[in-house]
Design an enzyme around this catalytic site. Structure first.
Site, PDB file in Angstrom:
ATOM      1  N   ASP A 243      35.800 129.972 -62.532  1.00  0.00           N
ATOM      2  CA  ASP A 243      35.141 131.049 -61.807  1.00  0.00           C
ATOM      3  C   ASP A 243      34.997 130.716 -60.328  1.00  0.00           C
ATOM      4  OD1 ASP A 243      34.755 132.045 -64.363  1.00  0.00           O
ATOM      5  OD2 ASP A 243      32.680 131.340 -64.481  1.00  0.00           O
TER       6      ASP A 243
ATOM      7  N   TYR B   4      34.318 119.655 -69.611  1.00  0.00           N
ATOM      8  CA  TYR B   4      33.568 120.243 -68.513  1.00  0.00           C
ATOM      9  C   TYR B   4      32.262 119.471 -68.353  1.00  0.00           C
ATOM     10  CZ  TYR B   4      36.458 124.509 -68.697  1.00  0.00           C
ATOM     11  OH  TYR B   4      37.495 125.417 -68.675  1.00  0.00           O
TER      12      TYR B   4
END
EC number: 5.4.99.12
Length: 300
Positions: free
Chosen positions: A89, A147
């Site tokens: 994002d 992540y």
């Protein structure tokens, strides 16, 4: 560009439809040339995410890579694509993003890579580049991704030197509840309540979108200073899935949502609008590594 005809011809004699995706048109054109796998790192602060977008307010990572590579290799930008393993994002960072692209003629990575990096902005670097087989795919060939979400849960104001890479969450975060919440995501679940734009994608494609994903493990690492790192090792993530998992877990840790409510979202496959927790801020999230083998198993 191709004329407005049902199918368009390419130099190699193959054709594609105007309804084909950019990836399908790209694959149709490049034929059987050399594919390259690259590991990429970037500071996502001033990028509008990975994916090329129309009318983006800022640069995109893929768009910057594509324009630079097209310039260096003298390619037609209308028919060249860089495909990433994760569509991070806007504001999200990466230490180990992986992408692939195909060139019409082989090159020597040891010669090309230093020169390409000279033309890239300072907040984006290709760390390595290697030739791979034509069946390698940055998304389909990946086996796991790591992540890390970094945040401060201290009431002490955060250092301005951390603000671009760590979010700050104040007002009474219970670290024990936070750990219980993030551990609830381990396993295979329906993450519809933690995914963005599912309904839009289904409407656009006319096909159902699977929201079932597997999270191999979650580890929370606190520091005495009030900093927290949450490591997510997963098979693959939906749009905004990691940020929504963190945001919902923080809501639990602040007493705004019950743990059983969070677990119920996973069990019942609720829609995103039924999860009232806001996604965690993008600056805290970094894509650390992508695997294309079973090497991640050693981390469990």
């Amino acid at each position: 560009m191709c004329p407005r005809s049902p199918r368009c011809s390419l130099e190699d004699g193959s054709t594609y439809s105007k309804s084909d995706s950019p990836t399908q048109r790209y694959e149709a054109q490049i034929g059987h040339q050399q594919r390259y796998k690259c590991e990429v790192a970037y500071d996502g602060t001033y990028f509008s995410g990975w994916q090329v977008q129309r009318n983006a307010k800022h640069r995109t990572v893929a768009g910057t890579l594509e324009s630079t590579l097209c310039t260096y290799f003298s390619l037609d930008p209308a028919n060249f694509y860089v495909l990433g393993s994760s569509r991070t994002d806007s504001g999200v960072h990466a230490r180990g993003q992986v992408c692939h692209f195909t060139l019409p003629n082989p090159c020597k990575p040891e010669v090309a890579l230093p020169e390409i990096n000279k033309f890239l902005p300072q907040d984006l670097r290709i760390l390595n580049m290697e030739p791979v087989s034509m069946d390698f795919h940055a998304i389909a060939s990946s086996t796991a991704k790591l992540y890390c979400y970094r945040m401060s849960i201290s009431d002490v104001p955060q250092s301005p030197f951390k603000r671009l890479y760590r979010s700050q969450v104040q007002r009474g975060v219970d670290l024990g509840v936070l750990e219980e919440a993030v551990k609830a995501f381990e396993g295979t679940h329906d993450f519809r309540a933690f995914a963005g734009q599912v309904e839009q994608k289904q409407k656009a494609s006319g096909k159902p979108v699977s929201t079932v994903r597997t999270v191999h493990s979650v580890k929370i690492i606190p520091s005495p200073e009030g900093d927290v790192e949450i490591m997510f090792l997963l098979e693959g993530a939906l749009y905004k899935m990691v940020r929504n998992m963190v945001g919902t877990s923080v809501a639990c840790a602040r007493g705004e949502i019950g743990i059983e409510t969070l677990k119920g979202m996973l069990e019942r496959g609720l829609q995103r609008k039924e999860n009232r927790a806001k996604p965690a801020k993008p600056e805290g999230l970094t894509l650390e590594k992508v695997w294309f083998n079973e090497g991640w198993v050693d981390l469990l």
